[in-house]
Write a protein that holds these residues in place. Sequence first.
Motif, short mmCIF file in Angstrom:
data_model
loop_
_atom_site.label_atom_id
_atom_site.label_comp_id
_atom_site.label_asym_id
_atom_site.label_seq_id
_atom_site.Cartn_x
_atom_site.Cartn_y
_atom_site.Cartn_z
N UNK A 128 29.18 -13.44 81.27
CA UNK A 128 28.37 -12.68 81.96
C UNK A 128 28.58 -11.31 81.98
N UNK A 129 29.91 -10.74 81.62
CA UNK A 129 30.52 -9.53 81.67
C UNK A 129 29.48 -8.47 81.29
N UNK A 130 29.01 -8.52 79.99
CA UNK A 130 28.33 -7.56 79.36
C UNK A 130 27.15 -6.96 80.18
N UNK A 131 26.08 -8.04 80.56
CA UNK A 131 24.94 -7.72 81.44
C UNK A 131 25.34 -7.08 82.75
N UNK A 132 26.51 -7.61 83.24
CA UNK A 132 26.86 -7.10 84.49
C UNK A 132 27.32 -5.80 84.50
N UNK A 133 28.21 -5.54 83.39
CA UNK A 133 28.88 -4.11 83.12
C UNK A 133 27.68 -3.11 82.96
N UNK A 134 26.29 -3.66 82.13
CA UNK A 134 25.17 -2.88 82.07
C UNK A 134 24.65 -2.30 83.13
N UNK A 135 24.64 -3.32 83.90
CA UNK A 135 23.95 -3.05 85.41
C UNK A 135 24.64 -2.20 86.26
N UNK A 136 25.82 -2.25 86.12
CA UNK A 136 26.72 -1.27 87.10
C UNK A 136 26.72 -0.18 86.57
N UNK A 137 26.80 0.21 85.20
CA UNK A 137 26.71 1.60 84.75
C UNK A 137 25.27 1.97 85.19
N UNK A 138 24.26 1.36 84.96
CA UNK A 138 23.02 1.92 85.40
C UNK A 138 22.81 2.22 86.87
N UNK A 139 23.54 1.34 87.69
CA UNK A 139 23.45 1.74 89.14
C UNK A 139 24.08 3.17 89.51
N UNK A 140 25.35 3.35 88.75
CA UNK A 140 26.03 4.56 89.24
C UNK A 140 25.62 5.76 88.02
N UNK A 141 24.60 5.59 87.40
CA UNK A 141 23.90 6.45 86.50
C UNK A 141 24.88 7.12 85.42
N UNK A 142 25.52 6.03 84.84
CA UNK A 142 26.54 6.03 83.79
C UNK A 142 26.31 5.56 82.41
N UNK A 143 24.84 4.98 82.41
CA UNK A 143 24.56 4.14 81.09
C UNK A 143 24.76 5.12 79.85
N UNK A 144 24.30 6.52 79.97
CA UNK A 144 24.59 7.17 78.66
C UNK A 144 25.86 7.55 78.48
N UNK A 145 26.70 7.08 79.34
CA UNK A 145 28.18 7.31 79.27
C UNK A 145 29.13 6.22 78.91
N UNK A 146 28.39 4.91 78.40
CA UNK A 146 28.89 3.72 78.42
C UNK A 146 30.15 3.80 77.21
N UNK A 147 29.99 4.48 76.23
CA UNK A 147 30.66 4.43 75.21
C UNK A 147 31.71 5.65 75.14
N UNK A 148 31.80 6.33 76.19
CA UNK A 148 32.68 7.50 76.25
C UNK A 148 33.97 7.10 76.84
N UNK A 149 34.90 7.85 76.28
CA UNK A 149 36.37 7.60 76.93
C UNK A 149 36.41 7.93 78.07
N UNK A 150 37.07 7.35 79.27
CA UNK A 150 37.31 7.45 80.68
C UNK A 150 37.79 8.80 80.88
#
Length: 310
Positions: free
Chosen positions: A109-131
Amino acid sequence: MVIETVHLGKRYGTLQALSDLNLSIAPGKVFGFIGPNGAGKSTTMLILSTLLEQSEGEAYVCGYNVRKDPASVRQSIGYMPDFFGVYDNLTAVEYLEFYAGAYKIPAGKRRALVADLLELVNLAHKADAFVDSLSRGMQQRLGLARCLVHDPAVLILDEPASGLDPRARIELREIIKQLREMGKTILISSHILPELAELCDEIGVIERGKLIACGSVHEVSSKETGGSVMQLRALRNLDKAALLLESSPHVNQLEEYMGGFRFHFQGSEQEKADLLQELIDERVAVVYYGDTKKNLEDVFMAITEGVGME
Ligand SMILES: Nc1ncnc2c1ncn2[C@@H]1O[C@H](COP(=O)(O)OP(=O)(O)OP(=O)(O)O)[C@@H](O)[C@H]1O
């Protein structure tokens, strides 16, 4: 009540950092915790997050006693400290997946959850960027996403906007508003009152470990300044506006201010509305009528005035 503290106190050696704190925060409310540096906000939040033991009193989150049932409290809260480290060799996705694992979210379930969370905090475009390559605003939003991996009912956010530029603050505020709409109960701290005013259902002002005012922004403002400081801006018929304001029994300390007027208003919300209606009936072309932003700073200064002198 989702968050409740009863005569809560904390001593660090001889320093009484928190005394007799009584807070009650109802489900779904956003509570702003305001106070200058060193007032005791972080101490309170650490106790509520089970990371620090109180010296006196009790604290409850979702009905669980923080001292007696810390595991249940931790499942119920997402805590964002004022400073937190990010692991520089992880991407945003890996970072959130790591925390999802720590909270025992099933691997599938982690992958979908993480995608949703990144979407929520407007970071979907930075998914693969180093923190560590993310801006401070983005890191704060990622930190917020991290608090949400286990879908807690309560969020405890310690000065989340500190160090952010105005744009990043606004972006963060919009996300917190979304979380409020999702029904989360949120305790958020700041040392800047105007920053929280728009967001919070209630505020508590803390100074030197003591809660010195509590209620809605409106209640706290009116109580402390004996009314509110208002601003009127209008395009036409300012002379008529001046006459009306001068003759109103609710208005005093009228002064010209930024293409209009600034004045103290003493009266109910209905009386404020009636005054606006009278202005409109007199064809005053009102573009702004409301509390001044300055008002909130004045309130904060008025409340905390003298407390440091004890
Ligand atoms: N671990 C500690 N040991 C000793 N004193 C501490 C410790 N942590 C905090 N204090 C003191 O307790 C008081 C309250 O600190 P706290 O960090 O709760 O305030 P705050 O309102 O969160 O301020 P800030 O906005 O600076 O984080 C301060 O006087 C602080 O110096």
